[in-house]
Scaffold this active site. Structure first.
Site, short mmCIF file in Angstrom:
data_model
loop_
_atom_site.label_atom_id
_atom_site.label_comp_id
_atom_site.label_asym_id
_atom_site.label_seq_id
_atom_site.Cartn_x
_atom_site.Cartn_y
_atom_site.Cartn_z
N HIS A 1 46.80 50.20 37.80
CA HIS A 1 45.92 49.16 38.34
C HIS A 1 44.66 49.74 38.97
O HIS A 1 43.64 49.06 39.04
CB HIS A 1 46.67 48.30 39.35
CG HIS A 1 47.63 47.34 38.69
ND1 HIS A 1 47.29 46.61 37.59
CD2 HIS A 1 48.91 47.00 38.98
CE1 HIS A 1 48.32 45.86 37.22
NE2 HIS A 1 49.31 46.09 38.05
N GLN B 1 39.90 34.11 34.16
CA GLN B 1 39.31 33.23 35.16
C GLN B 1 40.32 32.33 35.87
O GLN B 1 40.16 32.05 37.04
CB GLN B 1 38.21 32.37 34.52
CG GLN B 1 36.90 33.13 34.40
CD GLN B 1 35.84 32.33 33.64
OE1 GLN B 1 35.52 32.65 32.51
NE2 GLN B 1 35.33 31.30 34.25
N GLN C 1 27.39 24.85 25.87
CA GLN C 1 27.09 26.15 26.49
C GLN C 1 27.96 27.29 25.93
O GLN C 1 27.59 28.45 26.02
CB GLN C 1 27.31 26.08 28.00
CG GLN C 1 26.43 25.08 28.72
CD GLN C 1 25.16 25.70 29.26
OE1 GLN C 1 25.20 26.67 29.99
NE2 GLN C 1 24.03 25.13 28.91
#
Ligand code: NAP
Ligand code: SF4
Length: 675
Positions: free
Chosen positions: A253, A340, A412
């Site tokens: 990580h 996200q 978009q």
């Protein structure tokens, strides 16, 4: 005949036969921490119904000190067993199989009680770990073994022992984190003692005929990481200790190399699993950036693995496997690897979901039920908000007409898809296209819907999107000034030196677009490895290239500016912002915060600094690109209001500030579920 013969070949593990080669990899979604075990069970059951052969839960702590944070879900209290039983029963009723991941976080545990082989703090945690003594090590092994036995008692089909990504077991393996000189440190046979002992003891405790997957780190991507010889030695010892399968772990990580982000090439690391496979006689599972059945099939067909692990793709679409089996791969909602709504949420302490599938982790709350009374619905705008509304509403049985003034769908998203590193957006637009067709949406491209034309519908949804904000900089009408739309959609050519006004998501995207020339590294694995300094663990321990990152020279000199006096890019995605910043830094992009835009001239952009407008400075530029955010495109919404037509206004037309595809899709889905 299936398009994916290797993917749908059963896998015989001796005591159980898996129906196909797809594993849903472990994800920390935060669902378990809601303590709503019905909700957890539904999450997994929906994926079991979707046909995946085997699932692995999010990491479960074997004891409090091993939890990823205080209070993280685990399997060590009397209540845990009953809770986990709710999940395993529901999965089995749905015809699925599930293993529990045992995750001891070691020095990555976000708490003062964290433990490790040596007292070396990780760069991504404020907590220095306590060095374990002999009794402490024995306690950790015993707790992990007990968790294995309890997992069996709780009805799991097996366990995955997490041995990669820089967690506890991995920390013993490398000198980077293990400075011990007793029988648990020093020579490699000592450093590998702990993971091998853990596997032996879990097997003893849980018994035979129980799946035991060991997740092995194939490339640590940290200094002083494991060499390839050590990886092979460990793999063989783990097999001898009783593992059923080996899963692939890539990168710690704390590594400064992206390993799962959207700009990482697809299947970027399967070559390592392929290299391990002939070294052992148990099945090996590969992972990382595999998100379509076609890619998974290719990996298996090339004999690089026996099974393919996909994690986030199962947030995007629970029915991934079933759709692939039914020849409906085009309808699989693609994971675009954006992080996200999944990892960015997890790392912000929020429940995970998915940008393309807001139902993920909300299965019991957000339901797309057949419409009781089908309606005629008009949706205006085929950007993400409008397309999602149309697809969900039509899927529920409504009759939907989608108006789009451009000659193609996407809105978009069509700009995102031209950015190097964001090629996955292509798949998202294609998926919306396939879903509009399969749900029977009437698509009217090249049609600007007037209020009159919308009057006959039962419901009108306005998803007309956004318009670029006018920053009002003196001189911005000059021939050397472009908007991001000119650059990304209109194909306008920027000069060699460029100043970008605005360092939000689009400013960063435009910078990425302008510094890149030729093939995108995301499309060329060797190029990408060179850019990020990924080498071969057979040549350099840990797999970091000795020469470090060697990015291609930038195509342009770019300066990225913002008015806020903070580090540009600070507000980008929690888990991906560092990648965008590092990528632009490698290309020599200058980033400036705290500026005032004074004026633009043929020579470039004139700025000053601070409230007192000090230090007048010319940013010499052949082209200035405006990326100053956006405003709602509300003309239609206002015209409808004037004409007395009720409408739902969603997406950027509703609120443009901080709009992204995640919010647009979520809002569209929720509205459509309620119409
Ligand atoms: P944004 O993220 O809101 O950024 C707008 C930028 O313009 C900021 O840097 C802002 O900084 C500046 N700005 C605002 N008003 C200005 C003014 N009047 N004059 C000059 N500069 C001004 O908007 P965006 O870049 O257009 O992106 C739109 C949305 O898409 C955002 O929500 C973004 O998160 C999303 N997106 C995300 C990604 C991603 O990688 N996740 C990529 C693309 C887009 P100052 O006010 O400090 O100058
Ligand atoms: Fe994939 Fe993005 Fe969904 Fe996460 S939020 S599962 S990365 S599409």
């Amino acid at each position: 005949m299936t398009d994916y013969p290797h993917l749908f070949r059963p896998l015989d593990l001796g005591f159980v036969t898996l129906p196909n080669r797809v594993l849903m990899g472990s994800m920390h979604t935060g669902l378990e921490e809601t303590r709503d075990w019905n909700r957890v069970a539904e999450f997994y059951a929906e994926r079991a119904r979707g046909g995946v052969a085997l699932m692995v839960t999010g990491g479960m702590a074997p004891n409090p000190e091993g939890g990823v944070f205080p209070g993280a879900a685990g399997l060590y209290t009397p209540d845990d067993l009953a809770n986990h039983r709710v999940v395993t029963d529901r999965v089995h009723q749905a015809g699925g199989r599930i293993c529990m991941q045992i995750l001891h976080a070691g020095r990555y545990a976000y708490g003062a009680d964290c433990v490790a082989p040596s007292a070396i703090k990780s760069p991504i945690s404020p907590f220095p770990p306590k060095e374990l003594d002999e009794a402490g090590i024995e306690k950790q092994i015993a707790d992990i073994a007990t968790a294995g036995a309890r997992a069996r008692e709780a009805g799991y089909d097996g366990v995955e022992v997490m041995g990669s990504e820089g967690y506890f077991l991995n920390e013993f393996l490398v000198r980077h984190t293990n400075r011990r000189s007793d029988r648990w440190g020093g020579a490699y046979e000592n450093r590998m003692r702990l993971p091998v002992e853990v596997v032996k003891r879990v097997r003893q405790a849980a018994g035979e005929d129980f799946i035991l997957i060991y997740r092995i780190s194939l490339i640590d991507l940290v200094p002083e990481g494991s060499s390839w010889d050590e990886v092979v030695r460990l793999a063989r010892a783990i097999e001898a200790a009783g593992a059923t399968m080996l899963n692939t772990g890539i990168g710690w990580h704390e590594a400064r190399v992206p390993t799962i982000a959207t700009s990482v090439p697809r299947r970027a690391f399967t070559w390592l699993t392929g290299r391990l496979r002939p070294e052992v006689s148990i099945p090996v599972i590969t992972s990382n950036r595999i998100n379509t059945p076609g890619v998974a099939e290719a990996v298996l067909a090339e004999a690089q693995a026996d099974m393919v692990s996909m994690a986030r793709p199962f947030l995007a679409d629970a029915a991934f496997v079933r759709k692939a089996a039914e020849g409906r791969a085009a309808e699989i909602a693609p994971c675009i690897a954006c992080n996200q709504a999944c990892l960015d949420h997890t790392f912000s302490g929020k429940l995970s979901s998915c940008l393309v599938n807001p139902r993920a982790c909300h299965e019991t709350l957000l339901r797309y039920e057949p419409a009781a009374a089908p309606k005629r619905i008009a949706v205006v705008g085929a950007g993400p908000a409008g397309m999602m509304t149309a697809v969900v509403a039509a899927g529920r049985g409504h009759s939907v007409t989608l108006f789009e003034k451009a000659d193609r769908i996407g809105g978009q998203l069509n700009m995102a898809r031209v950015i190097p590193g964001k090629e996955e957006f292509d798949g998202l637009v294609d998926w919306f296209g396939a879903m509009l067709a399969s749900t029977g949406v009437e698509l009217r491209l090249g049609t600007e819907a007037a209020p009159e034309a919308l009057k006959g519908f039962d419901e009108v949804v306005v998803a007309t999107g956004v318009l670029p904000r006018d920053p009002g900089i003196p001189g911005q009408e000059g021939a050397n000034v472009l908007s991001y739309i000119d650059v990304l959609r209109g194909g306008a050519e920027a000069g060699r030196r460029v100043a970008i006004v605005g360092a939000g998501g689009i400013g960063f995207d435009v910078a990425e677009f302008l510094v890149q020339e030729g093939e995108s590294p995301t499309e060329d694995l060797e190029l990408w490895k060179r850019e990020w300094g990924v080498g071969d663990p057979a040549e350099a321990p840990g797999g970091l290239a000795p020469a470090g990152p060697r990015p291609a020279p930038p195509a342009r000199e770019v300066t990225l500016l913002q008015r806020k006096a903070e580090k540009p890019g600070r507000r980008l995605g929690k888990t991906t912002g560092w990648i965008h910043r590092a990528s632009l830094q490698m290309k020599g992009v200058q980033m400036l915060g705290g500026v005032n835009y004074e004026r633009i001239g043929p020579e470039g952009l004139h700025v000053s600094f601070g409230a007192a407008r000090e230090t007048p400075t010319l940013i010499e530029a052949d082209t200035v690109v405006l990326c100053a955010g956006q405003e709602p495109a509300r003309a239609l919404a206002e015209a409808l209001a004037g004409a007395g037509v009720a409408a739902h206004v969603i997406g950027g037309a509703d609120v443009a500030m901080e709009l992204d595809a995640k919010r647009a899709i979520d809002q569209g889905a929720r509205l459509a579920a309620a119409l």
